[in-house]
Design an enzyme around this catalytic site. Structure first.
Site, PDB file in Angstrom:
ATOM      1  N   ASN A   9       4.321   1.665   0.651  1.00 37.42           N
ATOM      2  CA  ASN A   9       4.474   1.009   2.082  1.00 37.42           C
ATOM      3  C   ASN A   9       5.968   0.207   2.033  1.00 37.42           C
ATOM      4  O   ASN A   9       6.270  -0.640   1.679  1.00 37.42           O
ATOM      5  CB  ASN A   9       3.661   0.132   2.517  1.00 37.42           C
ATOM      6  CG  ASN A   9       3.755  -0.490   3.689  1.00 37.42           C
ATOM      7  OD1 ASN A   9       4.557  -0.200   4.513  1.00 37.42           O
ATOM      8  ND2 ASN A   9       2.949  -1.511   4.152  1.00 37.42           N
ATOM      9  N   TRP A  10       7.031   1.020   2.707  1.00 33.39           N
ATOM     10  CA  TRP A  10       8.333   0.699   2.744  1.00 33.39           C
ATOM     11  C   TRP A  10       8.587  -0.759   3.896  1.00 33.39           C
ATOM     12  O   TRP A  10       9.439  -1.339   3.805  1.00 33.39           O
ATOM     13  CB  TRP A  10       9.261   1.547   3.213  1.00 33.39           C
ATOM     14  CG  TRP A  10       9.701   2.497   2.055  1.00 33.39           C
ATOM     15  CD1 TRP A  10       9.151   2.352   0.914  1.00 33.39           C
ATOM     16  CD2 TRP A  10      10.594   3.738   2.229  1.00 33.39           C
ATOM     17  NE1 TRP A  10       9.729   3.646   0.202  1.00 33.39           N
ATOM     18  CE2 TRP A  10      10.464   4.257   0.850  1.00 33.39           C
ATOM     19  CE3 TRP A  10      11.261   4.239   3.146  1.00 33.39           C
ATOM     20  CZ2 TRP A  10      11.085   5.508   0.563  1.00 33.39           C
ATOM     21  CZ3 TRP A  10      11.983   5.285   2.762  1.00 33.39           C
ATOM     22  CH2 TRP A  10      11.952   6.011   1.683  1.00 33.39           C
ATOM     23  N   LYS A  11       7.447  -1.046   4.681  1.00 32.78           N
ATOM     24  CA  LYS A  11       7.579  -2.063   5.610  1.00 32.78           C
ATOM     25  C   LYS A  11       8.909  -1.771   6.327  1.00 32.78           C
ATOM     26  O   LYS A  11       9.470  -0.546   6.520  1.00 32.78           O
ATOM     27  CB  LYS A  11       7.425  -3.213   4.861  1.00 32.78           C
ATOM     28  CG  LYS A  11       6.197  -3.508   4.161  1.00 32.78           C
ATOM     29  CD  LYS A  11       5.678  -4.624   3.708  1.00 32.78           C
ATOM     30  CE  LYS A  11       4.474  -4.773   2.744  1.00 32.78           C
ATOM     31  NZ  LYS A  11       3.948  -5.914   2.472  1.00 32.78           N
ATOM     32  N   HIS A  94      -2.478  -3.034   8.871  1.00 28.25           N
ATOM     33  CA  HIS A  94      -1.996  -3.792   7.847  1.00 28.25           C
ATOM     34  C   HIS A  94      -2.052  -5.459   8.181  1.00 28.25           C
ATOM     35  O   HIS A  94      -1.810  -5.617   9.264  1.00 28.25           O
ATOM     36  CB  HIS A  94      -0.670  -3.425   7.512  1.00 28.25           C
ATOM     37  CG  HIS A  94      -0.109  -3.959   6.104  1.00 28.25           C
ATOM     38  ND1 HIS A  94       0.424  -5.524   6.081  1.00 28.25           N
ATOM     39  CD2 HIS A  94       0.066  -3.560   5.020  1.00 28.25           C
ATOM     40  CE1 HIS A  94       0.738  -5.644   5.054  1.00 28.25           C
ATOM     41  NE2 HIS A  94       0.443  -4.396   4.122  1.00 28.25           N
ATOM     42  N   GLU A  96      -0.148  -7.459   8.096  1.00 30.20           N
ATOM     43  CA  GLU A  96       1.081  -8.048   8.657  1.00 30.20           C
ATOM     44  C   GLU A  96       1.036  -7.796  10.261  1.00 30.20           C
ATOM     45  O   GLU A  96       1.463  -8.316  11.056  1.00 30.20           O
ATOM     46  CB  GLU A  96       2.487  -7.514   7.953  1.00 30.20           C
ATOM     47  CG  GLU A  96       2.831  -8.146   6.471  1.00 30.20           C
ATOM     48  CD  GLU A  96       3.379  -7.185   5.770  1.00 30.20           C
ATOM     49  OE1 GLU A  96       4.056  -6.275   6.158  1.00 30.20           O
ATOM     50  OE2 GLU A  96       3.240  -7.402   4.456  1.00 30.20           O
ATOM     51  N   GLU A 166      -6.530  -5.036   0.472  1.00 37.22           N
ATOM     52  CA  GLU A 166      -5.190  -5.859   0.137  1.00 37.22           C
ATOM     53  C   GLU A 166      -5.942  -7.426   0.522  1.00 37.22           C
ATOM     54  O   GLU A 166      -5.843  -7.850   1.555  1.00 37.22           O
ATOM     55  CB  GLU A 166      -3.991  -5.531   1.072  1.00 37.22           C
ATOM     56  CG  GLU A 166      -3.716  -3.923   0.913  1.00 37.22           C
ATOM     57  CD  GLU A 166      -2.234  -3.855   1.318  1.00 37.22           C
ATOM     58  OE1 GLU A 166      -1.499  -3.348   0.633  1.00 37.22           O
ATOM     59  OE2 GLU A 166      -1.843  -4.397   2.300  1.00 37.22           O
ATOM     60  N   SER A 212       0.904  -6.932  -4.714  1.00 40.48           N
ATOM     61  CA  SER A 212       1.646  -7.215  -6.076  1.00 40.48           C
ATOM     62  C   SER A 212       1.280  -6.053  -7.041  1.00 40.48           C
ATOM     63  O   SER A 212       1.377  -6.465  -8.259  1.00 40.48           O
ATOM     64  CB  SER A 212       1.709  -8.720  -6.456  1.00 40.48           C
ATOM     65  OG  SER A 212       2.098  -9.692  -5.646  1.00 40.48           O
ATOM     66  N   GLY A 233       3.796  -2.252  -1.839  1.00 41.06           N
ATOM     67  CA  GLY A 233       5.084  -2.691  -1.056  1.00 41.06           C
ATOM     68  C   GLY A 233       6.571  -2.785  -1.560  1.00 41.06           C
ATOM     69  O   GLY A 233       6.810  -1.721  -2.065  1.00 41.06           O
ATOM     70  N   GLY A 234       6.768  -3.959  -2.368  1.00 40.75           N
ATOM     71  CA  GLY A 234       8.013  -4.256  -2.817  1.00 40.75           C
ATOM     72  C   GLY A 234       8.437  -3.304  -4.078  1.00 40.75           C
ATOM     73  O   GLY A 234       9.394  -2.684  -4.045  1.00 40.75           O
TER      74      GLY A 234
HETATM   75  O1  LIG Z   1       1.190  -2.634   2.049  1.00 38.40           O
HETATM   76  C1  LIG Z   1       1.526  -3.286   0.896  1.00 38.40           C
HETATM   77  C2  LIG Z   1       1.072  -4.458   0.420  1.00 38.40           C
HETATM   78  O2  LIG Z   1       1.177  -5.299   1.479  1.00 38.40           O
HETATM   79  C3  LIG Z   1       1.324  -5.021  -0.708  1.00 38.40           C
HETATM   80  O3  LIG Z   1       2.805  -5.476  -0.729  1.00 38.40           O
HETATM   81  P1  LIG Z   1       3.602  -5.702  -2.200  1.00 38.40           P
HETATM   82  O4  LIG Z   1       3.174  -4.846  -3.065  1.00 38.40           O
HETATM   83  O5  LIG Z   1       4.798  -6.053  -1.862  1.00 38.40           O
HETATM   84  O6  LIG Z   1       2.536  -7.177  -2.598  1.00 38.40           O
END
Ligand SMILES: O=C[C@H](O)COP(=O)(O)O
Length: 250
Positions: A9-11, A94, A96, A166, A212, A233-234
């Site tokens: 998920n690149w956000k 999500h 967010e 999550e 994470s 994500g990150g």
């Molecule tokens: O969609 C992915 C999640 O929000 C996890 O993000 P993260 O891997 O940066 O903790």
């Protein structure tokens, strides 16, 4: 037998040119037999990524959609539009989006139905806040969110959904849930699906962990019985890290 699924998920990261460069670097590498590899990118990147993914096994996903087909909804993108682009997946609800854009369980459910209407596989997200976890409310919270997300789906549709569990306190914080704790909640989510649709559907639905996840810990999660992959994500933003995540899911 459920196919493991790693979804990046690149956000709100990467321009079109950055997305193209990323894809060139992961092509042929983030493609591992027996693992489904998905990149969920900002809307602006989707046409280029769908084009680049042709002839590869990497699937492309969006991070949101509107539940209506079209209309006066400034700034929104519909399932109809995503379908024409050739998008395979869409993340829905999500945390967010729930926190910053007011998405409710009802909206999430409407979006899940909209995704199915246009042949796109939904990835609805569920998970508790830190205070809810500390108050012992994790199961209660994910029960309400999971049942709302799946409401009105047929068993056949429910079996295709990919749920992402999550815990909100683990997102982007470096504080991941232990694999055992994550598995316990995910097994509980599967039991909810069993209660709604029966054991065949519960045995088919894929449930990811997110929060994470990194190349260093992905194998721990994947070794748990009920965890079918990760929403990342990150650690999905760098090609080498994304490739390692997909390899680690095997
Ligand atoms: O969609 C992915 C999640 O929000 C996890 O993000 P993260 O891997 O940066 O903790």
């Amino acid at each position: 037998m459920r196919t493991p699924i790693i979804a990046g998920n690149w956000k709100m990261f990467k321009t079109v040119s950055e997305a193209k460069t990323f894809f060139e670097e992961v092509k042929g590498k983030a493609e591992v037999a027996g693992v489904e590899s998905v990149i969920c990118a900002p809307f602006t990147n989707l046409p280029a990524l769908v084009e680049a993914a042709k002839g590869t096994s990497i699937k492309i996903g969006a991070q949101n959609l509107h539940f209506e087909d079209e209309g006066a909804f400034t700034g929104e993108i519909s399932g109809k539009m995503l379908q024409e682009l050739g998008v395979d997946y869409v993340i829905i609800g999500h945390s967010e989006r729930r926190a910053y854009f007011g998405e409710t369980d009802e909206i999430v459910n409407k979006k899940v139905h909209a995704a199915f209407k246009y042949g796109i596989t939904p990835i609805p997200c569920v998970g508790e806040k830190l205070e809810e976890r500390e108050a012992g409310q994790t199961k209660e919270v994910v029960k309400v969110q999971t049942e709302a997300a799946l409401q009105g789906l047929t068993a056949e549709q429910a079996a295709q959904v990919v749920i992402a569990y999550e815990p909100i306190w683990a997102i982007g914080t470096g504080k991941s849930s232990t694999a055992q704790d994550a598995n316990e909640v995910i097994a509980y989510i599967r039991s909810l699906v069993d209660g709604l649709y029966g054991s065949e559907t519960a045995g088919k639905i894929r449930i990811q962990y997110g929060g994470s996840v990194k190349p260093e810990n992905v194998k721990e999660y994947m070794s748990e019985n009920d965890i079918d992959g990760a929403l990342v994500g990150g650690a999905s933003l760098q090609p080498a890290s994304y490739i390692a995540l997909v390899e680690g899911a095997k």
